[in-house]
Scaffold this motif. Sequence first.
Motif, short mmCIF file in Angstrom:
data_model
loop_
_atom_site.label_atom_id
_atom_site.label_comp_id
_atom_site.label_asym_id
_atom_site.label_seq_id
_atom_site.Cartn_x
_atom_site.Cartn_y
_atom_site.Cartn_z
N ASN A 55 1.29 -1.24 -0.16
CA ASN A 55 -0.42 -0.26 0.42
C ASN A 55 1.30 1.35 0.25
N SER A 56 -0.40 2.59 0.74
CA SER A 56 1.03 3.82 0.10
C SER A 56 1.54 4.04 1.22
N THR A 57 1.28 3.41 2.94
CA THR A 57 1.06 3.98 3.68
C THR A 57 1.20 3.37 5.35
N LEU A 58 2.61 3.29 5.86
CA LEU A 58 2.57 3.06 7.29
C LEU A 58 1.51 3.18 8.16
N ILE A 59 0.91 4.51 8.28
CA ILE A 59 0.32 5.22 9.32
C ILE A 59 -0.21 5.86 8.61
#
Length: 461
Positions: A55-59
Amino acid sequence: MQQNTGPTHVTTLETFHPEHIYKPEEFAPYIGDARVEALKQTAAPLEGKGWTNVNSTLIGGGVAEILSSAVPLALGLGINAHWHVIRGNDNFFQVTKKFHNMLQGMELPIGLEEIFQAYLNTIDENAKNTFIASDLVVIHDPQPAAMVMNGLIFGNILWRCHIDTSAPSEIVWRFLLPYINHCAGAIFTIPEFIGPGLQIPLYQIYPCINPLAPKNRHRSDQEALSTLDSLFSAHGVDPERPIVAAISRYDIHKNQSTIISAFQEYKRRVKPDPAPYLIFVGNTASDDPEGGAMLEKLQEQADGDPDIIFWVNVDDNDEVVGALMHLARVFVHVSTKEGFGLVVTEAMWQGAPVIGSKVGGIATQIAHGQTGFLVDPLDVESIVQRLDYLLTHPEEAQGMGEQAREHVRTHFLIPELVRRYMILMQYYSGLNSEAPDFRLNDLSYSEVLSLMRPVPPFLQG
Ligand code: UDP
């Protein structure tokens, strides 16, 4: 026959390293022994097989929230689970935010330069040093979608759509369609979100929450008050007064502006004594560049009203969010578009009655009049009436909150989400030839087989 030894990963993509791996038994107090056993049985034949997410963000945002629990539980079930995150610069996230908004139906100008320079070049950069071979690879949302063709990714690739693509902008949808149709399947939250032209197997999986996460643990009033003590002092909040809470990113589709209008109209008309607070909590996800400007607009609209409070990027976010949901007399989430709205699930799990909009995934979660109320997202008058009812009928409000929690227990806890992915892994690995009962279209199994791209022999151990 040679055995597949599981995934092989060589990548410079950012990688999630879990602090804790969940044993399935840890979930027994919430879902019971029988459901834990069923989950373990589903996972048992998959031991050592690979499940990779990109995906495009960890947070920040729902996808990160889900993966940060689903991956550790899959690891605890013996699955070789991974989560990687693509990197992008501001231009990339501006164009993918545009994709996001346009896929949810907004009309915006978009140029070839944005698509090629900001989007595809960034994907190529990410793809350059990425080699992933896994039994099941799940690509989440539009941001990394082009990785399925531009990167070296082997295995059965599924595209997981977390947003409402029921009436997408034609230009963005037609651009993404070849990437999506290149996958071995796609997953939607509800059948209504399926966009046109898909020629692959489609499945339904609800987003889910983790009852063991600090945010979702059950807490006493006392604990919740002590978590919020310093924030209450800093913002001059009197804990004796009722709280209406709204928690989400500051985003046009989250429609916080209507919540402010309804809250102010309610105070003006009903003159409640004591007056409630409206507390907004919002963080800025690293893949969402529009949050800051949206927050400023909302603060302008609140026009210094001391009862409307904004908490932004709070320290100890998860405890604060859980505690505020626990204490809220009403939770409001009236998005104009919403893939699912994990905050609604979280608030229901904390026992808060929710006023939600009759939109997408929110309508799936709330049984009108039983676990909360559904309203049209821009209907200020209905929101005012429901606020008034819930604030003046505490017993009924509490009863709704209790039913809401049980609804979440049955449908929206993380072991169920992982179980569905395990069923997909069984299906795509050929361990089970029966299509999952959450399949949404009826391509035949032989058609599915012809679409599958198994791990090639040279990658098998
Ligand atoms: N969230 C949070 N702090 C905030 C705002 C949101 O922890 O200040 C979390 C929220 O609790 C939920 C997720 O971010 O777990 C948002 O997911 P949702 O599906 O509601 O919305 P999305 O941001 O994915 O559109």
